[in-house]
Design a protein around this motif. Sequence first.
Motif, PDB file in Angstrom:
ATOM      1  N   ASP A   1      21.934   3.579 -20.708  1.00  0.00           N
ATOM      2  CA  ASP A   1      21.407   4.872 -20.260  1.00  0.00           C
ATOM      3  C   ASP A   1      19.998   4.632 -19.724  1.00  0.00           C
ATOM      4  OD1 ASP A   1      21.159   7.637 -19.946  1.00  0.00           O
ATOM      5  OD2 ASP A   1      20.543   7.957 -22.025  1.00  0.00           O
TER       6      ASP A   1
ATOM      7  N   VAL B   1      27.495   1.879 -24.697  1.00  0.00           N
ATOM      8  CA  VAL B   1      26.434   2.452 -23.865  1.00  0.00           C
ATOM      9  C   VAL B   1      25.179   2.513 -24.735  1.00  0.00           C
ATOM     10  CG1 VAL B   1      25.657   4.396 -22.463  1.00  0.00           C
ATOM     11  CG2 VAL B   1      28.121   3.892 -22.626  1.00  0.00           C
TER      12      VAL B   1
ATOM     13  N   VAL C   1      25.839   5.988 -16.019  1.00  0.00           N
ATOM     14  CA  VAL C   1      25.292   4.907 -16.846  1.00  0.00           C
ATOM     15  C   VAL C   1      25.234   3.658 -15.966  1.00  0.00           C
ATOM     16  CG1 VAL C   1      26.149   5.854 -19.022  1.00  0.00           C
ATOM     17  CG2 VAL C   1      27.620   4.306 -17.705  1.00  0.00           C
TER      18      VAL C   1
ATOM     19  N   LEU D   1      30.455   7.794 -16.113  1.00  0.00           N
ATOM     20  CA  LEU D   1      31.191   7.323 -17.288  1.00  0.00           C
ATOM     21  C   LEU D   1      32.691   7.446 -17.083  1.00  0.00           C
ATOM     22  CD1 LEU D   1      30.635   6.294 -20.291  1.00  0.00           C
ATOM     23  CD2 LEU D   1      31.524   8.543 -20.914  1.00  0.00           C
TER      24      LEU D   1
END
Lengths: 690, 690
Positions: B614, B580, B508, B519
Amino acid sequence: MTVPESTKESHTDVLIVGAGPAGLMLANWLSRFNIKTRIVDKRGTKVFSGQADGLQCRTLEILDSFDFGHRVWRESNHMLEICLWNPDETGTIRRSDRIPDTIPGISHFQQVVLHQGRIERFFLDSIKEHSDIVVERGVLPTSFQFDQAKAADFGDYPIAVTLRTLSDEEATPQQRLQHQKTEDGQRSTSDGLFRSNLAADDTDDLIRAAKNGDHSRPVETVRAKFMVGCDGAHSWVRRQLGFKLEGDSTDYIWGVLDIVPITDFPDVRQRCAIHSANSGSVMIIPRENKLVRLYIQLQSTDVKDGAKVDRSHITPEVILKSAQQIMHPYKLDYSYCDWWTAYQIGQRVGDAFSLQERVFLAGDAVHTHSPKAGQGMNISMQDTFNLGWKIAHVVNGYSSGSILKTYESERRQVAQDLIAFDHRFSRLFSGRPAKDVMDEEGVSMEEFKRAFEKGNEFASGIAVNYGASVIVAKESEASGKGDGTYAKSKPQLARGIDIGKRIPSFKVLNQSDARPWHLQELLKSNGRWRVIVFPGELTTPRNMERMQDLGAKLAGPDSFIRRYTPTGQPIDSLIEVLTVHAGPRTAVELLDLPEAFHPYDKESGWDYWKVFVDDQSYHEGHGHIYVNYGINPDHGASMIIRPDQYVSWVGEVDDYAEMSRFFDTFMTPQLAGETGNGELSSILAEVKVD
Amino acid sequence: MTVPESTKESHTDVLIVGAGPAGLMLANWLSRFNIKTRIVDKRGTKVFSGQADGLQCRTLEILDSFDFGHRVWRESNHMLEICLWNPDETGTIRRSDRIPDTIPGISHFQQVVLHQGRIERFFLDSIKEHSDIVVERGVLPTSFQFDQAKAADFGDYPIAVTLRTLSDEEATPQQRLQHQKTEDGQRSTSDGLFRSNLAADDTDDLIRAAKNGDHSRPVETVRAKFMVGCDGAHSWVRRQLGFKLEGDSTDYIWGVLDIVPITDFPDVRQRCAIHSANSGSVMIIPRENKLVRLYIQLQSTDVKDGAKVDRSHITPEVILKSAQQIMHPYKLDYSYCDWWTAYQIGQRVGDAFSLQERVFLAGDAVHTHSPKAGQGMNISMQDTFNLGWKIAHVVNGYSSGSILKTYESERRQVAQDLIAFDHRFSRLFSGRPAKDVMDEEGVSMEEFKRAFEKGNEFASGIAVNYGASVIVAKESEASGKGDGTYAKSKPQLARGIDIGKRIPSFKVLNQSDARPWHLQELLKSNGRWRVIVFPGELTTPRNMERMQDLGAKLAGPDSFIRRYTPTGQPIDSLIEVLTVHAGPRTAVELLDLPEAFHPYDKESGWDYWKVFVDDQSYHEGHGHIYVNYGINPDHGASMIIRPDQYVSWVGEVDDYAEMSRFFDTFMTPQLAGETGNGELSSILAEVKVD
């Protein structure tokens, strides 16, 4: 003047003056060769905060070749994107563009930021791991003599330098660290200009202090084969040689703040170039540990016509205030300031880099410029990265002195390019943005953006392209030049490769265990030349035959590899042969190839770390190195790569004669002797038991 | 028996018995929490060579979460491919298959090999960096008392253990290192079986020696809140508890050689499983530093019906000879042997793992099996990786003791799975290959291959799936079970996630600086629970509204985050909120989101390290985390992740009530107090000045 009562005398191969990034890179190279080295610095301590911080991707490649690139990569702040902020039609700053900070695909590293003190720490750790070299701090050269008569013999010591030791007090900069507010709540305002180009040089004061100081302090005469001045813009070594920095200053004064910013400016964690309508410019460099560096144009303090700047007017408060005006309507403040300084923009380059290839200058001693482009520390380290292995090969008797001439020819061009780049860039940065196309005094923001994008390639360090020389065989057969002494390249065999540039890196797999490696990871800075053979597809009988031919010649009793390998050392210790075939991996076994490509040792068996393949990996994709290098897998190519990863020669896979011709022009034949026996002891040394 | 004249008495939160991988992992966890910890080991020195070596990708993820995974990754040998060798129709071994060693895509690490001594070194360095905990070597527990009456109060000390110190001589294993041939040219044959399961336990001898030894040596009674037995297959702690290992041995004896091989076997740098027609099997594990480990079936020494093995018959020469027979017609020899041993294959698992959640057993103390699958060190470390944060949270008063019961429920299942896997795998490995389909006594090589492939998933450590408990909310609303006390998940919101398994890692980008992170790199082992919010596309007004709602609730004066954050600590110190979003990055500014998602601190401004996206990176591709997790970017999801990276709960983005319910069942409310002020001091501590 009192003559010291007793003067110690000693000999060293290399004396390095100055233990900043350039001096430490050189000591680090020499630590890999067991070269007798002294490194002295007039300051009593290393740098702890502030100073230079930007690291090019080429610099990361180099540090990685010394096995500590990962320490930088892990600790540093990675810069991914540049945001350009310009005045809109109402004069308010707004984000006008985003561009990648490092050009995608140019390197397997990207530009990062970490302060000079940490980089110096990593060098010191690396030097300690590989040698007994220790930086002698608070030690100052006070006299220099050069004996012309001894300069022709590289075994002799033409240099004599007197070293004196400062007291702790003299050697310690007065600059206090300012990590917190003072007790009365005022921000501390100790002298952030201590190492700035606005401050006067204190070298003469220190020499005087050393000479007049306590006569019980040691005085030493060092006789050296080589001396390298890495002693900064006010270089004492340069002064001894009578060399000059040529160039000039501008009227622009910029301030620098390293702070933990408290702000609503949305891009404070991006690299930003902010041009305000009328208040000057700011460059933002986000850093490690929540810090941000701001380069801030100080309009109120700009000097005219070379007048002296009044340093007392420059404080962190003044610098912050300028930033607040430029970044209006966004708010900017801080509680924590790690470091600050200010400097006057100027560009200068040395008129000569070496005295008879025995005394050299490197780093700020031969090029000074503005810091904003993040080039200074990089180019300085790369100067001595270029020089270190050459000195070592000459000291150790591997090479003739001819390779030393390439230091000036290669690095002076880089310094001139740097100065030209900075000249253009800093003027575009310090200029007022044009209001419209008719505004000829203003700087066009479109032009600025283009300069920024173009500058990025230069600033990556990847663009450096060394000219033709005894160690860069640029001339091709087609040119018809030359007398047959020098090797010629066939660049058409690898159209993706520029002879003279560092070899680009792509992933290849080890033939024996399928592990992917970046090619550069195989080219560690251990002093070895590499012959990299790209034989193409080995399922083609003609390609395998050429490997058999080449292997037989390389293994011959008088092959150039045997001729130049130091007596008693393993066969790969000075010229290492690596192979990258075009795959597929499973179509070939290592032992199908002649021994020259995977040498046998009676203690450790076959060498499984010389043959690689351009193939799909299980977890990390396909490097496509043949495609990227422009090598035809039906035909192949060979390359010679310098110990510093620059490409020397490109030719036919099996052109043993031309490879030999290349090395024959500058390498020194070693005594014949057994080879291959050093291997086990080095394995045992490698086996870690704790 | 003489009573020591004076016995020192002391208190500690946690007493760890045994400083192998399990004990060190536990001490390492506790070093992050400032928990008063003692760790003792009866041996006078750590392991230097040999022993366990295989590291699962899950173990690398865990070590990376403690910031030293990269040290393992750099030094280790990476295993990419497994080659299966079987007899062909003439009975000669040939390569029949190649399969990837680690299943592609399962982790951002792959299985590697590095000897236990280095892993222990990295733990010791890490513990030292974070605490004053020191391993006390040559120190032996000799008596144990448990006060039932004190077991209910986690503030009390129900455990009393007498510790005695051995003399250097007693504490030093007799096993000599054998790094070279002896002077008469014979290979050294010192006792490689010292730590083997063929050797008798020496604990009682050591206790006797300690008790009868010099009475001036210190004797100490330690009172502890918790004790953890990480003291190996002959666990003294287990004996005190009266617990048993259940299972049995086989008749198979295997030898182990760590050598630099001299061989023409083409796959010696690959992991290989070699089944010979009639001479037994070899497994090859290529290692760091040119070493290769060979696991070699010793047919001549196989025992029948539980008879004792004659250890004197087992020497490196005997083991090598077996390997030569199995690998015929290939040649195998060595000059350098780093280590050797032999062992009898068996599988046993503990009948209980804990005494009233105050004394625990971990590692070989509760599961023993054959080493070939490379599981032992991994499962042992993962036992205490599971246990460490739970003990710390209870000691520090963050959690009720209920979370401690999950240690046995979670880890006993893993141990049983391990034993079942090893049982099947080792029998397939030690069996003779079937000659044809009619050969029912032989092992089908097709079956072996399938077992190997299936085993790879288990062996990665990724497959572990913890059952439902107070900290794993597996039950879904759809099930209709439960009384409303426990939180329920909505697994359909993230179909790519298994609640109870470790969260898979994808890249990410940081919203504020575009830097790509795996992550898992955001989920460091620092004791924090994480709420990860996946709000979907924030350009959809409904999604932004839900973030506003959730942000307001999280920021509320009695939110569960405030309720459970220790007094005076930053708001993210026990429960950290990460976001996220589904991108694009450039469509959102950090400050568009409520403060709960990027907390403000008056000394350091906004927190730029909580919100991610993302999206496509400039240099490292696109992680596609929404796709991989099966989260609809139109709708989103939230997750709760344990401090050890296992998924606890999946639900609606803004289901504050269910998140709160989850934590309310086991967390302990803290005193109300100001928060957010610890931040600057921690920044300053982070700023590296050297």
